[in-house]
Write an enzyme that holds these catalytic residues in place. Structure first.
Site, PDB file in Angstrom:
ATOM      1  N   SER A   1       0.857  -1.184   0.000  1.00 46.19           N
ATOM      2  CA  SER A   1       0.000   0.000   0.000  1.00 46.19           C
ATOM      3  C   SER A   1       0.892   1.233   0.000  1.00 46.19           C
ATOM      4  CB  SER A   1      -0.875  -0.007   1.245  1.00 46.19           C
ATOM      5  OG  SER A   1      -1.309   1.304   1.535  1.00 46.19           O
TER       6      SER A   1
ATOM      7  N   GLU B   1      -7.179 -10.920  -6.476  1.00 49.58           N
ATOM      8  CA  GLU B   1      -8.346 -10.050  -6.670  1.00 49.58           C
ATOM      9  C   GLU B   1      -8.601  -9.809  -8.157  1.00 49.58           C
ATOM     10  OE1 GLU B   1      -8.539  -6.838  -3.324  1.00 49.58           O
ATOM     11  OE2 GLU B   1      -6.453  -7.364  -3.638  1.00 49.58           O
TER      12      GLU B   1
END
Ligand code: ARG
Length: 470
Positions: free
Chosen positions: A287, A300
């Site tokens: 992140s 994902e």
């Protein structure tokens, strides 16, 4: 040349005889399929070479012209290979682009190539050849993922994890058993692809525009030269059929759906509260703001891509719905969804294979989770049936009381005292504890296809044989 200029330069040379003016810019733009169908150039050259060889063998064109055409096609293939396919919207599609280049290279003889064929059977043939290759690539990708699953399952034939229903702890299972469940899904996917490939085994070449041709062509010869089993039987169906592409997309969508389920499990397992798996760094991202984060992005995206692949299937179904026989230009829209689905599926399979091969399974966390949540409650009920002759419904009730007591004491089932258990039902004796461990629980489930390590090893041996690993 500028692609958006209005054409004032006269009519298109291929069908210009009937038209007084050139197409407006908007028509050229909506008509042009070259931006995407250039992906078919290899198939287009191969089909043209098979066609012209047949025309010569049948005495429809001279051997000299056929040799000129074949030589020109080889040169064009080399040019495309080296520089890519030029995109000229006036030439509409890959078929006219190649034919126009052929005319530049060999002159008038180029005009003989299109004898006894139409772009309608030509595009159906090229596209079918492309889709057959995509089917083979999907099969190879699915096989590679099956090999990764089987390899990891062999390491974990006896590793214990909680099995879930409703995503609630149900009964202990082995990780190897869980991974082999996906092996089975992919096996059905491969079988669907094999069926689709066999069904796409007829060559449309020679159906011409829609009605066949008056020339004495040999459709068996071109079918064989292109690797088809036989020619199609109905010329109208030949140029209007896109079932082969839909079959591919259906198989691809179903495979992608399976990948999305596995992706979702990896995402859940990689979350901190679960902590069942650490995914490879190479297939994760960090992140930009939270330094502790490691996100399962590849999983994902596999989950996300499955939706797009299903969208590709819907897209082509909607294109084909309600089309009258035979060819309609709507069908030019058949290619983008197939190309998109194929590249998404290839990428998804590669990413999933990497994740399965590189996942670090945290078996101690899995085992601890299996020991929580009273996963062996069914084993207690089964023991009461087997050893005390109690009907299953009653045993279920007694076990419920035992779970309630364990819960109130904050203990696992096998941590209860025998006296506590006997207070619930005096028919329980000390032998029960042997049945309440997670090892005993999985070992007991040795029915065919069950989760017992011996069963998993038997299924693994069969899978390795089927995959050609033995
Ligand atoms: N580019 C066209 C396609 O992809 C080729 C067939 C064109 N045929 C025709 N009659 N306009 O479908």
């Amino acid at each position: 040349m500028s692609k958006r200029d209005d054409s004032t330069a006269g009519s298109n040379s291929m069908w210009g005889g009937r038209f007084a003016e050139g197409p407006a810019a908007i028509m050229r733009e909506i008509n042009a399929s070259i931006p995407f169908d250039k992906a078919l150039w290899r198939q287009d050259v191969a089909a043209s070479k098979a066609h012209v060889a047949m025309l010569a063998a049948q005495g429809i064109v001279s051997a000299e012209d056929a040799a000129l055409i074949a030589g020109g096609l080889d040169q064009i293939a080399a040019e495309y290979e080296q520089h890519g396919v030029p995109e000229d919207w006036d030439l509409e599609d890959i078929h006219m682009t190649t034919e126009s280049r052929l005319a530049e290279l060999i002159g008038a003889a180029a005009g003989r190539l299109h004898t006894a064929r139409s772009r309608n059977d030509q595009v159906a043939t090229d596209f079918k050849l492309w889709v057959r290759e995509a089917m083979a690539a999907a099969d190879a990708g699915l096989h590679a993922l099956q090999v990764a699953l089987v390899t990891r399952a062999a390491e974990h034939a006896a590793s214990i994890m909680p099995g879930f229903t409703h995503l609630q702890t149900a009964q202990p299972v082995t990780l190897g058993h869980h991974l082999l469940a996906y092996y089975e899904m992919l096996d059905r996917d491969r079988s669907r692809i094999a069926d689709a490939h066999a069904r796409a085994g007829q060559s449309p070449l020679g159906a011409a525009a829609l009605a066949g041709t008056g020339f004495p062509i040999d459709r068996q010869a071109t079918a064989a030269a292109l690797g088809f089993a036989e020619p199609t039987r109905n010329s109208l169906d030949s140029v209007s059929d896109r079932d082969f592409a839909l079959d591919y997309l259906m198989a691809a969508a179903q495979a992608a759906l399976h990948l999305s389920r596995l992706a979702e499990e990896l995402i859940i397992w990689a979350s901190q509260p679960f902590g069942f798996v650490t995914l490879p760094d190479s297939l994760s991202t960090g992140s930009s703001i939270m330094p502790q984060k490691k996100n399962p992005d590849a999983a994902e995206l596999v989950r996300g891509h499955s939706g797009r692949i299903a969208g590709c299937l819907t897209s082509l179904m909607m294109t084909m719905k309600g089309l009258p026989l035979a060819y309609s230009k709507d069908m030019q829209d058949d290619k983008p969804p197939v190309f998109e689905a194929a590249s998404l599926l290839t990428l998804s399979l590669a990413a999933m294979t990497g994740m399965v091969a590189g996942a670090a399974f945290r078996t101690e966390r899995m085992r601890a989770a299996a020991e929580q949540g009273y996963a062996t409650a069914t084993d207690l009920a089964d023991w009461l049936v087997r050893e005390a002759g109690i009907p299953f419904r009653e045993a279920h009730h007694i076990t419920g009381a035992a779970v309630k007591m364990a819960e109130s004491k904050g203990l696992a089932l096998d941590q209860l005292d025998l006296t506590d258990l006997q207070a619930i039902d005096p028919r329980i004796d000390a032998r029960v504890f042997a049945a309440l461990s997670v090892e005993a629980s999985v070992a007991a489930r040795a029915s065919y296809g069950g989760t017992a390590p011996d069963q998993v090893r038997a299924q693994l041996a069969a899978a390795r044989l089927a995959l050609g690993l033995e």
